[in-house]
Enzyme design. Structure first.
Site, PDB file in Angstrom:
ATOM      1  N   LEU A  64       0.873  -1.176   0.000  1.00 59.97           N
ATOM      2  CA  LEU A  64       0.000   0.000   0.000  1.00 59.97           C
ATOM      3  C   LEU A  64       0.912   1.229   0.000  1.00 59.97           C
ATOM      4  O   LEU A  64       1.336   1.708   1.043  1.00 59.97           O
ATOM      5  CB  LEU A  64      -0.905   0.010   1.236  1.00 59.97           C
ATOM      6  CG  LEU A  64      -1.785   1.246   1.433  1.00 59.97           C
ATOM      7  CD1 LEU A  64      -2.779   1.399   0.292  1.00 59.97           C
ATOM      8  CD2 LEU A  64      -2.531   1.179   2.760  1.00 59.97           C
ATOM      9  N   ALA A  65       1.262   1.673  -1.224  1.00 63.64           N
ATOM     10  CA  ALA A  65       2.169   2.817  -1.342  1.00 63.64           C
ATOM     11  C   ALA A  65       1.391   4.103  -1.089  1.00 63.64           C
ATOM     12  O   ALA A  65       0.294   4.278  -1.606  1.00 63.64           O
ATOM     13  CB  ALA A  65       2.800   2.848  -2.730  1.00 63.64           C
ATOM     14  N   HIS A  66       1.948   4.979  -0.272  1.00 65.16           N
ATOM     15  CA  HIS A  66       1.265   6.240   0.027  1.00 65.16           C
ATOM     16  C   HIS A  66       2.239   7.179   0.709  1.00 65.16           C
ATOM     17  O   HIS A  66       3.254   6.760   1.249  1.00 65.16           O
ATOM     18  CB  HIS A  66       0.067   6.004   0.939  1.00 65.16           C
ATOM     19  CG  HIS A  66       0.410   5.425   2.288  1.00 65.16           C
ATOM     20  ND1 HIS A  66       0.818   4.122   2.438  1.00 65.16           N
ATOM     21  CD2 HIS A  66       0.441   5.974   3.512  1.00 65.16           C
ATOM     22  CE1 HIS A  66       1.069   3.896   3.717  1.00 65.16           C
ATOM     23  NE2 HIS A  66       0.860   5.001   4.396  1.00 65.16           N
ATOM     24  N   ALA A  67       1.916   8.456   0.672  1.00 65.16           N
ATOM     25  CA  ALA A  67       2.673   9.439   1.441  1.00 65.16           C
ATOM     26  C   ALA A  67       1.653  10.263   2.217  1.00 65.16           C
ATOM     27  O   ALA A  67       0.455   9.960   2.190  1.00 65.16           O
ATOM     28  CB  ALA A  67       3.512  10.312   0.517  1.00 65.16           C
TER      29      ALA A  67
ATOM     30  N   ILE B  11      -1.566   7.463   7.881  1.00 68.64           N
ATOM     31  CA  ILE B  11      -2.829   7.472   7.144  1.00 68.64           C
ATOM     32  C   ILE B  11      -3.194   6.108   6.572  1.00 68.64           C
ATOM     33  O   ILE B  11      -4.341   5.726   6.566  1.00 68.64           O
ATOM     34  CB  ILE B  11      -2.842   8.521   6.008  1.00 68.64           C
ATOM     35  CG1 ILE B  11      -1.827   8.174   4.932  1.00 68.64           C
ATOM     36  CG2 ILE B  11      -2.597   9.909   6.545  1.00 68.64           C
ATOM     37  CD1 ILE B  11      -2.120   8.892   3.631  1.00 68.64           C
TER      38      ILE B  11
END
Lengths: 148, 90
Positions: A64-67, B11
């Site tokens: 789950l790639a995210h920033a 998040i």
């Protein structure tokens, strides 16, 4: 609250990536294609992993790639990238990765409920293998619950 | 009881941990306040937490704490969460 929108333009199937950086870049490109992020968002997602390690590989075969929310995010959005050949992220248990989700979120507060929907999709243990095997964007949308 | 889920951004993965931890606690008949947080807000968010849920990558960064640190491998495996939470609470 529903999942962040997943549009057909944010789905890349059977892609070739030489390593995890390329795989995350593809997720970034998909988020740009759907209008959710600017090109620099891919660098931010990669920086999160460089900084903190491969924790984004949150289940066997799934990253789950995210920033964090920021100027590179244009709108809430989700991307799905499946890889022709799985790549290693360096995770002790969940490598290799065949499905990369890209997540762009414009604010933290609005976000946690839509993440609950992701949990609904993937608490079904067959969802990752089904995504990896999907041949069409429609199939992906169905698995992700975006077409209901 | 207070439980904090920690990831790098606060998040994505911590949000999933929070959601699934709440589900598991409900199933176990336990009440707890579960918060999603990132490393930067850890000190304030976890000051009075009994349990910290996270990935192996963050254990060193979390450092010394009075909370039980539980490492989760598969964030979508509610059986794993259930087993580890029960062990920590039992």
């Amino acid at each position: 609250m529903p999942l962040p929108p997943l549009s057909e333009s944010a789905i890349i199937l059977g892609a070739d990536a030489a390593d995890w950086r390329e795989a995350v870049r593809l997720a970034g490109r998909a988020l740009v294609a759907s209008g959710a992020a600017r090109p620099g968002y891919a660098d931010e997602m990669i920086r999160m992993i460089d900084e903190h390690g491969p924790y984004v590989v949150i289940a066997p075969g799934l990253a789950l790639a995210h920033a964090r929310p920021g100027p590179e995010v244009l709108a809430d959005g989700l991307a799905v990238v499946t890889l022709a050949t799985p790549v290693a992220f360096g995770h002790p248990h969940n490598d290799p990765v065949s499905v990369v989700l890209g997540l762009a979120i414009s604010s933290v507060s609005a976000h946690l409920e839509s993440i609950a929907e992701l949990a609904n999709v993937f608490n079904d243990s067959s969802a990752i293998a089904d995504l990896a095997a999907a041949k069409t964007a429609d199939e992906v949308m169905r698995i992700m619950g975006s077409s209901e | 009881m207070k439980i904090v889920a920690i990831c790098g951004a606060g998040i994505g993965s911590s949000g999933i941990l929070k959601v699934n931890a709440e589900r598991v606690l409900k199933r176990l008949g336990l009440e707890a306040d579960v918060t999603a947080a990132h490393l930067g807000s850890l000190l304030t968010d976890s000051a009075d937490a009994q349990i910290i849920l996270t990935s192996a990558e963050f254990v060193d960064a979390i450092g010394k704490t009075f909370a039980d640190v539980i490492v989760i491998e598969n964030y979508f495996d509610t059986d794993e969460l259930s087993r580890k939470l029960e062990a920590a609470l039992g």
